[in-house]
Design an enzyme around this catalytic site. Structure first.
Site, PDB file in Angstrom:
ATOM      1  N   GLY A  43       0.825  -1.205   0.000  1.00 45.80           N
ATOM      2  CA  GLY A  43       0.000   0.000   0.000  1.00 45.80           C
ATOM      3  C   GLY A  43       0.858   1.255   0.000  1.00 45.80           C
ATOM      4  N   ARG A  91      -7.740  -2.497  -1.427  1.00 43.13           N
ATOM      5  CA  ARG A  91      -7.509  -1.390  -0.487  1.00 43.13           C
ATOM      6  C   ARG A  91      -7.915  -0.031  -1.067  1.00 43.13           C
ATOM      7  NH1 ARG A  91      -1.893  -2.280   2.399  1.00 43.13           N
ATOM      8  NH2 ARG A  91      -2.772  -0.674   3.742  1.00 43.13           N
ATOM      9  N   SER A 113      -2.941   9.670   8.175  1.00 43.87           N
ATOM     10  CA  SER A 113      -2.234   8.736   7.298  1.00 43.87           C
ATOM     11  C   SER A 113      -0.945   9.342   6.772  1.00 43.87           C
ATOM     12  CB  SER A 113      -3.125   8.343   6.113  1.00 43.87           C
ATOM     13  OG  SER A 113      -2.329   7.702   5.135  1.00 43.87           O
ATOM     14  N   ASP A 147       0.988  -0.052  13.026  1.00 42.00           N
ATOM     15  CA  ASP A 147       1.376  -1.366  12.497  1.00 42.00           C
ATOM     16  C   ASP A 147       1.696  -2.364  13.603  1.00 42.00           C
ATOM     17  OD1 ASP A 147       1.069  -0.399   9.954  1.00 42.00           O
ATOM     18  OD2 ASP A 147       3.180   0.134   9.707  1.00 42.00           O
ATOM     19  N   ARG A 175      -7.537  -6.012  10.031  1.00 42.54           N
ATOM     20  CA  ARG A 175      -6.735  -6.531  11.148  1.00 42.54           C
ATOM     21  C   ARG A 175      -7.524  -6.659  12.451  1.00 42.54           C
ATOM     22  NH1 ARG A 175      -0.912  -3.695   9.643  1.00 42.54           N
ATOM     23  NH2 ARG A 175      -0.349  -5.329   8.157  1.00 42.54           N
TER      24      ARG A 175
HETATM   25  C1  S3P Z   1       3.240   3.829   6.242  1.00 47.76           C
HETATM   26  C2  S3P Z   1       2.163   4.442   6.844  1.00 47.76           C
HETATM   27  C3  S3P Z   1       1.111   3.718   7.566  1.00 47.76           C
HETATM   28  C4  S3P Z   1       1.550   2.303   7.904  1.00 47.76           C
HETATM   29  C5  S3P Z   1       2.211   1.606   6.745  1.00 47.76           C
HETATM   30  C6  S3P Z   1       3.439   2.371   6.301  1.00 47.76           C
HETATM   31  C7  S3P Z   1       4.212   4.658   5.520  1.00 47.76           C
HETATM   32  O1  S3P Z   1      -0.035   3.626   6.738  1.00 47.76           O
HETATM   33  O2  S3P Z   1       0.453   1.542   8.334  1.00 47.76           O
HETATM   34  O3  S3P Z   1       2.605   0.294   7.093  1.00 47.76           O
HETATM   35  O4  S3P Z   1       5.309   4.141   5.212  1.00 47.76           O
HETATM   36  O5  S3P Z   1       3.913   5.817   5.252  1.00 47.76           O
HETATM   37  P1  S3P Z   1      -1.152   4.794   6.700  1.00 47.76           P
HETATM   38  O6  S3P Z   1      -0.555   5.998   6.139  1.00 47.76           O
HETATM   39  O7  S3P Z   1      -2.246   4.241   5.819  1.00 47.76           O
HETATM   40  O8  S3P Z   1      -1.600   4.947   8.115  1.00 47.76           O
END
Ligand code: S3P
Length: 741
Positions: free
Chosen positions: A399, A427, A472, A620, A651
């Site tokens: 993601g 997603r 986020s 996480d 989750r």
């Molecule tokens: C991340 C941000 C988080 C985290 C993902 C890594 C990143 O996601 O859960 O594992 O590297 O910016 P969200 O931005 O969707 O919270």
């Protein structure tokens, strides 16, 4: 097997070679209850098929057998196919469907149309992507099609129901069926099969004709053997394929010649940079295909289901370093690629997620050396130096990669499509598509704002002032990356603090990001200057060991060189509040990021209400914190964590289901969970293909009354490739079983 082709009264296979006979063997083994019929011009093959009980009746002529079958499979060479179709056509009844197995499709459709005036509705052109160096009826193999692809290429005239019935036939043999257009099929096969065979034939022929051929063959090493193995294939069959797929093979050859000419020029002029760019791109693409693309390629590949068996009990002792931080690894590649100059990265995470990012940049023309033991060297191309990739960029399970790429690709002059695996395809991507559209980007999503995404190039971007509806870091980072290409300033306001690696790393590359309260602000039009990056160990991976030691009596563990960026230490804060004994040793700063060794010892934990401001800082790590909660006295309550439902899996649900299997008392809420600590047992839990769920339940086994079996663990490799060796090294017993998915 997925059952028999229901409702079909009989299957007639014309041509009892490996392909046809294996189809019959698969149907027989699968318990197909209708008639199995075989025809071959060689009467001995028919007799053998009868002896082997592959068929109930056979003949050297198809006509007599036709009425007994509702499905007819023409497993004969491509050159004789059109004639056979034309000969059978008048006898095909309304309920009969015919398919073939030829490896080129346009020529068949043209020849049949020429002879019959149109493509008949009952003919479904097909091609099973399976084979073997063995041939003939005696080579029949009931498993030949299991988990192999069969491509069907229906045309406008083909009856939909006929396609459905042929799909059902192949699925009954265990195959995965996909439909492509005739042109696409021929173009793909020209490149993946016909061209490599042609090159192998040509190379061996060229060498064999030279005077010194004896010496050449005597000294030929593994490279020659590997490259030329397929030159031993059947010459007649391959001649027919080149006659039939002329146009697509010529196009593939033209592309190949362009590539060879470029390498030739590089060799001639001693242009090492070009050589390195091409060779390393190819070398890594090869490894990438083996790991990420196995399930997508048209090659025959087994899909692996990895199951962990975590033996209950065990101790936790030692000193370890977990792999590099995933978030920083993605960003190091991204910024290194867009920088001017050469970026050297140490501590890069060689997991599938960050490798997907690395490969995507190679496909956009960036020369990247490594990774080798965490070391990567990126030859940056500057903010405007990326090239359009030849096809969609496949980002696997990641993601982060998809959301950050969407931002930086919005600023390019070319159009790109981003795809991913089944989990990523579920997603939400609207969270980045919508604000990017406000900036003037054109981002197309599939239904419901899901991948694949197509990001149209050549759009002028404007800075925006954006209030993120959710906390986020991915959305924030996406907009900051797009902001580098936008006119004016881009301001992103976050409702709660999220990880700030993008801001820190951009600043480290000489591209300032300002912070005003809860806003991150970037101005467009700057540039990035390459520099070294030291990626610390990932606190998200360390979290499994922090909890493992915290819940195991007698445990004493040191985790080395862990990143303790304040926007990531929710897991430390929460564990400390629960009463865990954690010490941060030798705190230091490495390349703009704080780092420490963390010592953890066992102590009894108590349940807490997890402070909501810690949720984004531990997002996480929450799955493994649920395991800590299951081992704490009293109730642990989590709220305002609905984001957990849109991670690699839901989750909250996945953990609640697994905890229930173990007998842990928990109540699930829309945005959280209550967990009551106490003794629990073992059992079979499903990780739903989510790496963090799989690792969390592995840790749970330390205090379980019985062993825990965890299903679907292959994705642990996305973030933590050496998880199993490490847990076993520090005192657990966890084995891996590989089976059919
Ligand atoms: C991340 C941000 C988080 C985290 C993902 C890594 C990143 O996601 O859960 O594992 O590297 O910016 P969200 O931005 O969707 O919270």
């Amino acid at each position: 097997m997925t059952g028999e082709p229901a409702g079909e009264r009989g299957v007639l296979v014309v041509g009892l070679g490996l392909i046809g006979a294996s189809l019959l063997a698969a149907l027989r083994e699968g318990g197909y209850r209708g008639r199995l019929l075989g025809c071959d011009q060689d009467s001995a093959s028919v007799a053998t098929a009868l002896d082997m009980q592959l068929i109930d009746a056979g003949s050297t002529e198809p006509q007599g057998l036709l009425p007994e079958a509702s499905l007819i499979v023409l497993a004969v060479p491509v050159m004789v196919l059109p004639e056979l179709v034309a000969r059978l056509a008048p006898a095909i009844a309304a309920d009969q469907v015919v398919t073939d197995v030829g490896s080129t499709k346009a020529a068949l459709c043209e020849a049949v149309t020429r002879r019959l005036g149109r493509m008949p509705a009952w003919l479904v052109p097909g091609h099973p992507i399976a084979g073997s160096e063995r041939s003939g009826v005696t080579a029949a193999n009931a498993g030949l099609y299991r988990r192999h692809r069969v491509i069907l290429t229906p045309v406008a005239q083909t009856a939909t129901d006929a396609v459905r019935r042929i799909e059902q036939l192949w699925r009954a043999c265990g195959a995965e069926v996909e439909c492509l257009t005739v042109e696409r099929h021929d173009a793909v096969l020209a490149r993946t099969s016909h061209l490599p065979h042609l090159l192998a034939f040509s190379l061996v022929d060229g060498l064999a004709r030279r005077d010194e051929r004896l010496d050449i063959f005597r000294y030929a090493a593994g490279g020659f053997r590997d490259f030329t193995r397929i030159a031993g294939s059947d010459p007649v069959m391959w001649r027919d394929i080149y006659l039939a797929n002329r146009e697509a093979v010529l196009a593939a050859l033209d592309e190949f010649e362009t590539g060879v000419a470029r390498l030739r020029r590089a060799v001639e002029s001693g242009d090492g940079d070009t050589m390195l760019a091409v060779l390393s791109r190819a070398s890594h693409a090869r490894h990438y295909f083996d790991t990420l693309l196995n399930q997508k390629s048209y090659q025959a590949m087994e899909q692996r289901n990895i199951r962990y068996q975590a033996v209950h009990g065990g101790s936790i002792q030692g000193r370890i370093r977990v792999p590099g931080d995933k978030s920083m690894s993605h960003r190091a590649i991204m910024l290194g690629a867009l920088a001017e100059g050469v970026t050297e990265v140490e501590g890069f995470l060689e997991g599938e997620d960050s490798l997907a990012t690395l490969q995507a940049f190679r496909e956009m023309g960036v020369a990247i050396e490594g990774p080798h033991q965490g070391r990567v060297i990126i030859h940056g191309v500057g903010l405007h130096g990326l090239q359009q990739p030849a096809g969609a960029l496949y980002l696997g399970n990641s993601g982060t990669a998809m959301r950050l790429f969407t931002g930086l690709l919005a600023g390019q002059s070319f159009t790109t499509t981003l795809t991913g695996d089944a989990s990523l395809t579920r997603r939400p991507m609207d969270r980045v598509a919508q604000p990017l559209r406000l900036m003037g980007a054109r981002v197309d999503t599939a239904e419901g704002g899901r991948p694949p995404l197509t990001i149209q190039g050549g759009q002028a971007l404007q800075g925006i002032d954006y209030d993120m509806p959710m906390a986020s870091a991915q959305v924030k980072s996406c907009l900051l990356l797009a902001g580098m290409y936008a006119e004016g300033s881009t301001r992103v306001r976050e409702p709660a603090t999220t990880r700030d690696h993008t801001e820190r790393m951009l600043t480290g590359f000489g591209y300032p990001v300002r912070r005003e309260g809860n806003q991150a602000i970037i101005e467009g039009g700057g540039r990035l200057t390459a520099g070294p990056i030291d990626v610390p160990a990932d606190i998200s991976s360390a979290a499994f060991f922090l909890v493992a030691a915290a819940i195991t009596p007698g445990a004493d563990l040191v985790l080395e060189h862990v990143g303790i960026n304040p926007t990531r230490i929710g897991v430390i804060n929460i564990l400390q509040q629960m009463g865990a004994e954690l010490e941060l040793l030798d705190q230091r700063e490495v390349g703009g990021e704080p780092v420490a060794d963390i010592r953890v010892r066992y102590s009894s934990l108590k349940g807490i209400d997890i402070p909501v401001d810690q949720v984004p800082l531990a997002i996480d790590e929450l799955p493994v914190l649920f395991i800590a909660a299951a081992n704490a006295e009293g109730v642990t309550r989590l709220r305002e964590a609905a984001e957990l439902r849109v991670k690699e899996s839901d989750r909250l649900q996945a953990m609640a289901d697994g905890l229930a299997v173990l007998g842990v008392d928990c109540t699930l809420y829309e945005d959280g969970i209550d967990i009551t600590g106490g003794a629990y047992g073992g059992g079979w839990v499903d990780s739903l293909g989510d790496h963090r769920i799989a690792m969390a339940f592995t840790v749970a086994a330390l205090r379980a009354g019985e062993d825990i079996l965890i299903e679907d663990c292959a994705n642990v490799a996305t973030s933590f490739p050496d998880f199993l060796p490490l847990v076993n090294r520090i005192g657990m017993t966890v084995t891996e079983q590989t089976g059919d998915a």
